[in-house]
Design an enzyme around this catalytic site. Structure first.
Site, PDB file in Angstrom:
ATOM      1  N   GLU A  47       0.851  -1.197   0.000  1.00 47.93           N
ATOM      2  CA  GLU A  47       0.000   0.000   0.000  1.00 47.93           C
ATOM      3  C   GLU A  47       0.881   1.240   0.000  1.00 47.93           C
ATOM      4  O   GLU A  47       1.601   1.502   0.972  1.00 47.93           O
ATOM      5  CB  GLU A  47      -0.914   0.016   1.223  1.00 47.93           C
ATOM      6  N   ARG A  51       0.482  10.374   0.135  1.00 48.11           N
ATOM      7  CA  ARG A  51       0.884  11.437   1.067  1.00 48.11           C
ATOM      8  C   ARG A  51       2.154  12.142   0.632  1.00 48.11           C
ATOM      9  O   ARG A  51       2.729  12.915   1.395  1.00 48.11           O
ATOM     10  CB  ARG A  51       1.079  10.860   2.473  1.00 48.11           C
ATOM     11  N   THR A  74      -4.702   6.161   1.528  1.00 51.59           N
ATOM     12  CA  THR A  74      -5.142   7.539   1.766  1.00 51.59           C
ATOM     13  C   THR A  74      -5.910   8.068   0.559  1.00 51.59           C
ATOM     14  O   THR A  74      -5.735   9.216   0.136  1.00 51.59           O
ATOM     15  CB  THR A  74      -3.972   8.474   2.123  1.00 51.59           C
ATOM     16  N   LYS A 134     -11.156  -1.787   6.289  1.00 56.71           N
ATOM     17  CA  LYS A 134      -9.994  -1.308   7.034  1.00 56.71           C
ATOM     18  C   LYS A 134     -10.480  -0.836   8.403  1.00 56.71           C
ATOM     19  O   LYS A 134     -11.570  -0.255   8.516  1.00 56.71           O
ATOM     20  CB  LYS A 134      -9.338  -0.150   6.275  1.00 56.71           C
TER      21      LYS A 134
END
Length: 214
Positions: A47, A51, A74, A134
């Protein structure tokens, strides 16, 4: 792609290894070497969080590594999802879920792993068709004991907890019947990535890949 099918695909990915490395990468030039170290160490599902400015280029580079399955983390908006898909991401991970994001991932045929922590959030995600979620931020909202409590009333929902998961507590999560895998940032340290110390990263990946589940 329906949420039901998306969850089938994210569940299958989560079953490949007990840990999904959660990566913030600042230099896309090192992304392929990093992916090779992680895959060689036994962690094929990666993953890359959105960011940093290098994230999308890193996803492109890592997606070319044989044996790897690279997703974007994200992912907050439909635009994030589209950019991730265009960069080669196989899946998207979000700390929560919105109607717009769910619709975008369905239209893009991009499997989404949406975040949920409260019973109401989990029920809303399940109502939309998701059964693989998640759990974030895991430690901050009660850790393994909170997830264990959700297993009773919501036994058909499975989770990948992230946020505060470490080598010292990963086993607590992985022992739960409703946890398929955990997400962790400890596998890839900034220092090792900057130094190109791929062997150290591979060694940590191998240790994480050997963690027992169930």
């Amino acid at each position: 792609m329906t949420p039901e099918l998306q969850s089938q695909k994210t569940r299958a990915l989560c079953q490949l290894a007990p840990v999904v490395p959660v990566i913030v990468i600042k230099d896309a030039g090192k992304a392929a070497d990093l992916a090779r170290a992680l895959v060689t160490g036994g962690l094929p599902v990666l993953e890359v969080t959105l960011r940093s400015d290098a994230a999308l280029d890193a996803i492109r580079a890592m997606s070319a590594v044989e044996g790897g399955h690279v997703g974007a983390g994200t992912v907050l908006t439909p635009d994030d999802a589209k950019r991730a898909k265009d960069a080669g991401a196989e899946f998207a991970v979000s700390p929560g879920a919105t109607g717009k994001l769910i619709m975008a991932c369905a239209e893009l045929e991009l499997p989404l792993l949406p975040g949920a922590v409260t019973a109401s959030e989990v029920m809303r995600a399940a109502d939309a068709g998701f059964d693989m979620l998640k759990f974030f931020p895991a430690e901050a909202v009660g850790g393994a004991s909170a997830l264990k409590s959700l297993a009773g009333p919501l036994p058909k929902i499975s989770f990948c907890p992230t946020g505060g998961v470490s080598p010292s507590n990963a086993g607590d999560y992985l022992s739960l019947p409703n946890v398929v895998c955990v997400g962790g940032s400890w596998i890839v340290s900034d220092a090792d990535m900057e130094a190109g110390n791929w062997q150290a990263i591979e060694d940590r990946a191998r240790t994480a890949a050997a963690l027992p589940r169930g």
